[in-house]
Design a protein around this motif. Structure first.
Motif, PDB file in Angstrom:
ATOM      1  N   LEU A   1      32.730  73.708  36.546  1.00 38.97           N
ATOM      2  CA  LEU A   1      32.446  75.048  37.029  1.00 38.97           C
ATOM      3  C   LEU A   1      33.744  75.824  37.228  1.00 38.97           C
ATOM      4  CD1 LEU A   1      30.225  77.026  38.058  1.00 38.97           C
ATOM      5  CD2 LEU A   1      30.675  76.116  40.350  1.00 38.97           C
ATOM      6  N   TYR A  50      31.241  78.277  33.332  1.00 38.29           N
ATOM      7  CA  TYR A  50      31.723  76.900  33.301  1.00 38.29           C
ATOM      8  C   TYR A  50      32.397  76.581  31.968  1.00 38.29           C
ATOM      9  CZ  TYR A  50      27.421  75.810  30.672  1.00 38.29           C
ATOM     10  OH  TYR A  50      26.406  75.777  29.730  1.00 38.29           O
ATOM     11  N   GLN A  87      32.928  73.809  28.972  1.00 39.73           N
ATOM     12  CA  GLN A  87      32.349  72.636  28.322  1.00 39.73           C
ATOM     13  C   GLN A  87      32.998  72.451  26.958  1.00 39.73           C
ATOM     14  OE1 GLN A  87      28.141  72.786  27.261  1.00 39.73           O
ATOM     15  NE2 GLN A  87      27.948  70.606  27.687  1.00 39.73           N
ATOM     16  N   LEU A 119      26.057  71.452  38.019  1.00 39.09           N
ATOM     17  CA  LEU A 119      27.359  72.101  38.121  1.00 39.09           C
ATOM     18  C   LEU A 119      27.794  72.327  39.569  1.00 39.09           C
ATOM     19  CD1 LEU A 119      27.021  74.773  35.279  1.00 39.09           C
ATOM     20  CD2 LEU A 119      28.713  72.935  35.352  1.00 39.09           C
TER      21      LEU A 119
END
Length: 419
Positions: free
Chosen positions: A3, A19, A21, A54
């Motif tokens: 996050l 966030y 990824q 998250l």
């Protein structure tokens, strides 16, 4: 996944999680449509933490602060007694204005006109910043690409739409193909697409960056006067037509996915609610309908107006639907349970052509041919203020995103900004 930060969304209530990824920044929205000024913050935080991976222990305090900030915003909007005062008058069009639109922050607005131009205004100063020149006939439709608002699309009676750069005022592309007036044009909320609707009975989809046509949506037997994207997926469009039907289009399949039949006369507007599970429609048959998108059925057929219904609008949570009519009244209905009438607003002296809720949902704004706009308490139907001063019919009106500014547009060639 990691996050990065929280983003608050006030209308309707929600939180956007930013966030990381696999090195790519992504976003996830948590809708809090039932959140009110009376909600228990701790319970909301606990519920989010239990269901969202998250949200870890080390960001709970930050989440708590965000939800409390959201609650304070909603508490501030409970008061409906606020009085709006005339702030600026926007005047430079040579002929009547046809449409208006705010950018996301409400600091800029667009006006379209019979004088074949679209103008960009600084709402704070009341000064014209850009005049977009190039259309050969009436500019009827204007829209920003939300949330960036760095491009504008205009639809014109010259049978084209154009995409413009908001900073330079440069025309980036012209969208060709329609055989009659373009009366609606808008950007997809989720991808680089633009859709247009025309009096030639068709809607068309274009690449926003190249202006190349993606598909022509064929099937209506009458003029198309309303078009809206599904904001949740961006892969669905609804169109309302003078043939009395509403079509649901699958953009990826480039075909019609359904037809909503039931109205006995021309459609005047059709809109999705927030989560795009419902469609509200108004018709010249004096009725209002609410439709289930997935089942493609009419959930209710409301005949409370005594004359043509000219516009409908959901509140920002999609729980209530408002309608306005040539019978000079506005009405609000429950859109989720029993569809009962919740409030009736009487006071205008001529037909009402436009309606919208304030972002917080406490106020309703209406525009009328009686030269005024009105603000109403959306819960009990009482008029809280008459916005007067225009010398012509008021045909369009809107709140900015924060709900602290109203714009009204009139056939007297001016827009008035109220704060």
């Amino acid at each position: 996944m990691k996050l990065c930060k929280f983003h608050l969304r006030y209308h309707p209530p929600g939180i956007l999680l930013e966030y990381l990824q696999s090195g790519i920044i992504k976003f996830k929205t948590i809708d809090l449509l039932d959140f009110t000024a009376k909600s228990d913050v701790q319970s909301i935080v606990k519920s989010i933490a239990q269901t969202e991976q998250l949200i870890t222990e080390n960001v709970i305090d930050q989440l708590n602060l965000c939800i409390n900030k959201l609650k304070k915003k909603l508490e501030a909007e409970i008061t409906v007694g606020r009085h709006f005062y005339i702030y600026k008058t926007l005047q430079s069009h040579l002929l009547p204005i046809t449409n208006v639109a705010f950018n996301k922050e409400g600091k800029k607005c667009l006006t379209a006109s019979y004088d074949r131009t679209c103008k960009i205004w600084n709402v704070e100063t009341g000064k014209e910043e850009k005049s977009l020149l190039g259309h050969k006939n009436v500019v009827y439709s204007v829209s920003y690409n939300f949330p960036l608002c760095d491009r504008i699309v205009t639809g014109s009676f010259d049978k084209t739409a154009k995409i413009w750069d908001t900073v330079t005022g440069e025309c980036l592309s012209t969208l060709w193909g329609h055989q009659a007036e373009v009366v609606s044009a808008s950007f997809s909320p989720t991808n680089d697409l633009v859709a247009t609707a025309s009096m030639d009975h068709t809607a068309r989809v274009f690449h926003g960056s190249t202006g190349q046509e993606v598909s022509t949506l064929l099937g209506h037997s009458g003029e198309i006067i309303a078009l809206n994207f599904n904001r949740c997926t961006g892969q669905q469009i609804i169109t309302g037509s003078f043939d009395g039907t509403i079509s649901i289009w699958d953009i990826r399949a480039k075909e019609r996915a359904g037809v909503l039949k039931g109205h006995d006369a021309e459609i005047s507007n059709c809109v999705f609610n927030w989560d795009c599970r419902l469609i509200g429609s108004s018709s010249l048959d004096k009725s209002v309908r609410i439709w289930d998108v997935r089942k493609q059925i009419s959930l209710t057929n409301i005949h409370n107006h005594t004359d043509e219904v000219l516009d409908v609008a959901f509140d920002w949570c999609g729980r209530r639907l408002a309608s306005v009519s040539a019978d000079c009244s506005a009405r609000i209905y429950d859109a989720c349970t029993d569809f009962r009438e919740l409030a009736v607003m009487i006071g205008h002296k001529d037909e009402i052509s436009k309606v919208s809720f304030s972002p917080g949902g406490t106020l309703l704004l209406t525009a009328s041919a009686d030269l005024t706009a009105r603000l109403w308490n959306s819960h009990n139907g009482t008029c809280t203020q008459v916005l007067s001063g225009h010398r012509g019919e008021v045909f369009s009106c809107a709140f900015n995103y924060h709900g602290d500014t109203v714009i009204t547009a009139s056939t007297d060639n001016t827009c008035r900004v109220w704060r």
